[in-house]
Design a protein around this motif. Structure first.
Motif, short mmCIF file in Angstrom:
data_model
loop_
_atom_site.label_atom_id
_atom_site.label_comp_id
_atom_site.label_asym_id
_atom_site.label_seq_id
_atom_site.Cartn_x
_atom_site.Cartn_y
_atom_site.Cartn_z
N SER A 1 0.82 -1.22 0.00
CA SER A 1 0.00 0.00 0.00
C SER A 1 0.85 1.26 0.00
O SER A 1 2.08 1.21 0.00
CB SER A 1 -0.91 0.00 1.23
OG SER A 1 -0.14 0.15 2.42
N TRP A 2 0.16 2.40 0.01
CA TRP A 2 0.78 3.72 0.18
C TRP A 2 -0.04 4.52 1.17
O TRP A 2 -1.25 4.33 1.28
CB TRP A 2 0.82 4.50 -1.15
CG TRP A 2 1.76 3.95 -2.15
CD1 TRP A 2 3.09 4.25 -2.29
CD2 TRP A 2 1.48 2.96 -3.16
NE1 TRP A 2 3.64 3.53 -3.32
CE2 TRP A 2 2.67 2.73 -3.86
CE3 TRP A 2 0.33 2.26 -3.51
CZ2 TRP A 2 2.75 1.83 -4.92
CZ3 TRP A 2 0.40 1.35 -4.55
CH2 TRP A 2 1.60 1.14 -5.25
N TRP A 3 0.64 5.42 1.88
CA TRP A 3 -0.09 6.35 2.73
C TRP A 3 -0.92 7.28 1.86
O TRP A 3 -0.70 7.39 0.65
CB TRP A 3 0.87 7.15 3.61
CG TRP A 3 1.60 6.31 4.61
CD1 TRP A 3 2.94 6.01 4.64
CD2 TRP A 3 1.03 5.62 5.73
NE1 TRP A 3 3.24 5.20 5.70
CE2 TRP A 3 2.08 4.94 6.39
CE3 TRP A 3 -0.27 5.51 6.24
CZ2 TRP A 3 1.88 4.17 7.53
CZ3 TRP A 3 -0.47 4.75 7.38
CH2 TRP A 3 0.58 4.09 8.02
N ARG B 1 -4.66 4.47 4.78
CA ARG B 1 -4.28 4.10 3.42
C ARG B 1 -5.57 3.69 2.71
O ARG B 1 -6.28 2.81 3.19
CB ARG B 1 -3.27 2.96 3.45
CG ARG B 1 -1.90 3.39 3.93
CD ARG B 1 -1.02 2.23 4.33
NE ARG B 1 -1.28 1.81 5.71
CZ ARG B 1 -1.11 0.58 6.17
NH1 ARG B 1 -0.70 -0.39 5.36
NH2 ARG B 1 -1.34 0.30 7.42
#
Length: 352
Positions: free
Chosen positions: A77-79, A93
């Motif tokens: 994932s990504w923030w 996220r």
């Protein structure tokens, strides 16, 4: 950059000037913030990167995807936001933000034909999709986010899940092109589409309905959840609620505010249902909000006859380029948001 640029839908120099605007905002590490001094988020970053691909700025687009690869978390994932080279918001996220890289990577491949690029980013896409599908419930919808500690925030958004539906189509096409079978992804996409079409009670369960937002209206058409007569009926049902004649598409139905990006996305949804005349008319009117530097203002409050907010977002310019491509056929990716094309085995496509 496309060698032959028709001018029926946009001014001369539009593609070049739009790309220059995004390029001027892109940072040295590849991140594309909303505008100078603001943060970047994974979804809007990809939207701007797709604009660069359309303009033939392959090196800059690939630099943008490399930034995503460099910042991907171990779980795929990504923030939600990044600024000045680090995470800016670590509260959550969002699943549709994470999934959108599949759309961007497939879009760039369709234009560039670079299979080495596709292969290089396959592990990034695979991790992202697996993270997102880990948030799918037994009912088919996908939780909208996880919190700081990775706990699911248990509700679902129609717009977000619709965006994921398109991203799963793109992820499956990447897998197929690289000879990787992912039947679980196909089953997940089928369940998500069924939930969006047949289980409205699974969305907006813990907050006020998002039906006032135009994206909840047209995104299921833009992303292929609905097609044919059902899609045309959906657009017609709320046309007068969201479209202001001669101006564009409202962001919400209770404010006198039309926004350029939503108008671009509605343009592509109209093309998806064969409403080319309406689409072209809507899109042509948006160029009035281009500034001298090639950027486009985010929106216009027609009650006050005022630009608002006073921001020229890179993702708005990306949306303008995507809609231009859909109308004028500038690149081999021009039909990505106006049609559904699964390159999977026939037996699996039947499950879609």
């Amino acid at each position: 950059m496309p060698a032959l640029v028709p001018t029926e839908f946009f001014p001369a120099g539009f593609v070049r000037d739009s790309a220059r605007y995004i390029l001027a905002r892109q940072q040295t590490d590849g991140a594309i913030p909303w505008f100078d001094g603001h943060y970047a988020d994974p979804w809007d970053h990809v939207e701007a990167a797709m604009g660069l691909s359309i303009a033939g700025e392959f090196a800059a687009a690939e630099k943008a995807y490399r930034w995503l690869a460099d910042n991907q978390l171990p779980d795929g994932s990504w923030w939600v936001a990044y600024k000045n080279g680090r995470a800016h918001n670590t509260e959550r996220r969002e699943s549709n933000f994470v999934a959108y890289i599949a759309t961007g990577i497939w879009h760039h491949y369709l234009i560039s034909g670079d299979e080495a690029f596709l292969r290089r980013y396959w592990p990034v896409v695979e991790r992202a999709v697996d993270f997102v599908l880990g948030l799918q419930t037994e009912h088919g919808e996908i939780h909208w986010a996880v919190d700081t500690d990775g706990r699911p925030l248990q509700d679902a958004l129609i717009t977000g899940c619709s965006s994921i539906y398109k991203s799963l189509e793109c992820a499956l096409n990447i897998a197929h092109r690289l000879g990787c079978s992912r039947p679980r992804w196909m089953h997940a996409r089928r369940a998500l589409g069924f939930a969006l079409r047949e289980k409205p009670q699974r969305f907006d369960r813990t907050w006020e309905s998002k039906a006032r937002f135009s994206m909840d209206w047209f995104y299921p058409v833009l992303t292929g959840v609905f097609s044919g007569a059902a899609a045309r009926a959906r657009l017609q049902k709320k046309w007068d609620e969201f479209v202001v004649a001669g101006l564009g598409c409202r962001c919400v139905n209770d404010e006198p505010w039309v926004t350029v990006a939503e108008s671009c996305e509605l343009t592509m949804a109209l093309l998806a249902v064969g409403e080319r005349g309406r689409a072209a008319k809507l899109y042509r009117g948006l160029h009035r909000w281009q500034d001298r530097d090639g950027g486009y203002w985010t929106g216009y409050v027609y009650r006050d006859m005022a630009i608002w907010p006073e921001e020229k977002t890179t993702w708005t310019v990306g949306a303008m380029l995507l809609a231009a491509d859909a109308l004028a056929g500038l690149t081999p990716a021009s039909k990505l948001f106006t049609s559904v094309r699964l390159l999977q085995d026939p037996a699996l496509v039947a499950l879609s």
